[in-house]
Enzyme design. Sequence first.
Site, PDB file in Angstrom:
ATOM      1  CG  HIS A 139       8.003  19.584 -26.323  1.00  0.00           C
ATOM      2  ND1 HIS A 139       9.100  19.522 -25.482  1.00  0.00           N
ATOM      3  CD2 HIS A 139       6.918  19.821 -25.525  1.00  0.00           C
ATOM      4  CE1 HIS A 139       8.693  19.708 -24.224  1.00  0.00           C
ATOM      5  NE2 HIS A 139       7.388  19.886 -24.226  1.00  0.00           N
ATOM      6  CB  CYS A 201      15.284  20.147 -27.970  1.00  0.00           C
ATOM      7  SG  CYS A 201      14.810  20.606 -26.286  1.00  0.00           S
TER       8      CYS A 201
END
Length: 233
Positions: A139, A201
């Site tokens: 993440h 991301c």
Amino acid sequence: MTQSNKKQPPRKHRWLWRTIFTLGILLGLALIFNEPIKLFVVDHLSQWTMAQVDRDNVNKNEKRKATFDFKGVKALDINTVGNAALNRDLHPIGKVAIRSVGLKLPIFKGLSNENLSAGAGTMKADQKMGEGNYALAGHYMTNQGILFSPLKNVKQDDIIYITDMKKVYSYKVTSKQVVNETQVQWIDDVAGKKLITMVTCASPTEGEVDRIIIQGQLQSVKKATKQHLKVFL
């Protein structure tokens, strides 16, 4: 002595408004401190798990079943992080470090949301360190030092270290790309090459469709001695 003509609101109404006001304050505080608390717990969980990684645990954990459904990965919320912290049911299979950007995390088998609350998850079922294209996902958080956020600062020729506590594998970064989430070919094996690919991301925004891809080529394999494992401390 004169009495005021002003009518006082009924006691039950005063109690109701005070309750609503108090709840509003508590909700506001929760919203303000939710993100810092989440980041603190994630960081603590990562460090705690790193300390649990040893050769015996890795051997056991590598045999566990895991899920590799990247579409099932959700943005980290306080509930997921809280459950991971309370249960501590995490089973690391190694460590990853990029010293140039301060990244040091446990590696877990698979892409469960619990795994990704504390570190990096393997993206393919049968991948092995030092072979093929070893792919890891993590993440991107708002804090540059948490989970895979430091990947944004990785540069060409930086060194990525991974270990299964038996050997330490060193990879030199050869490319850094920002691609659309549909470009999954980056984690495929490439004939004749021994690679590592790290995926996160491009921003902490929920629904982000771009991905940062860091890829490196294997440079060396060394025995996991105390000296060689210092890169993960």
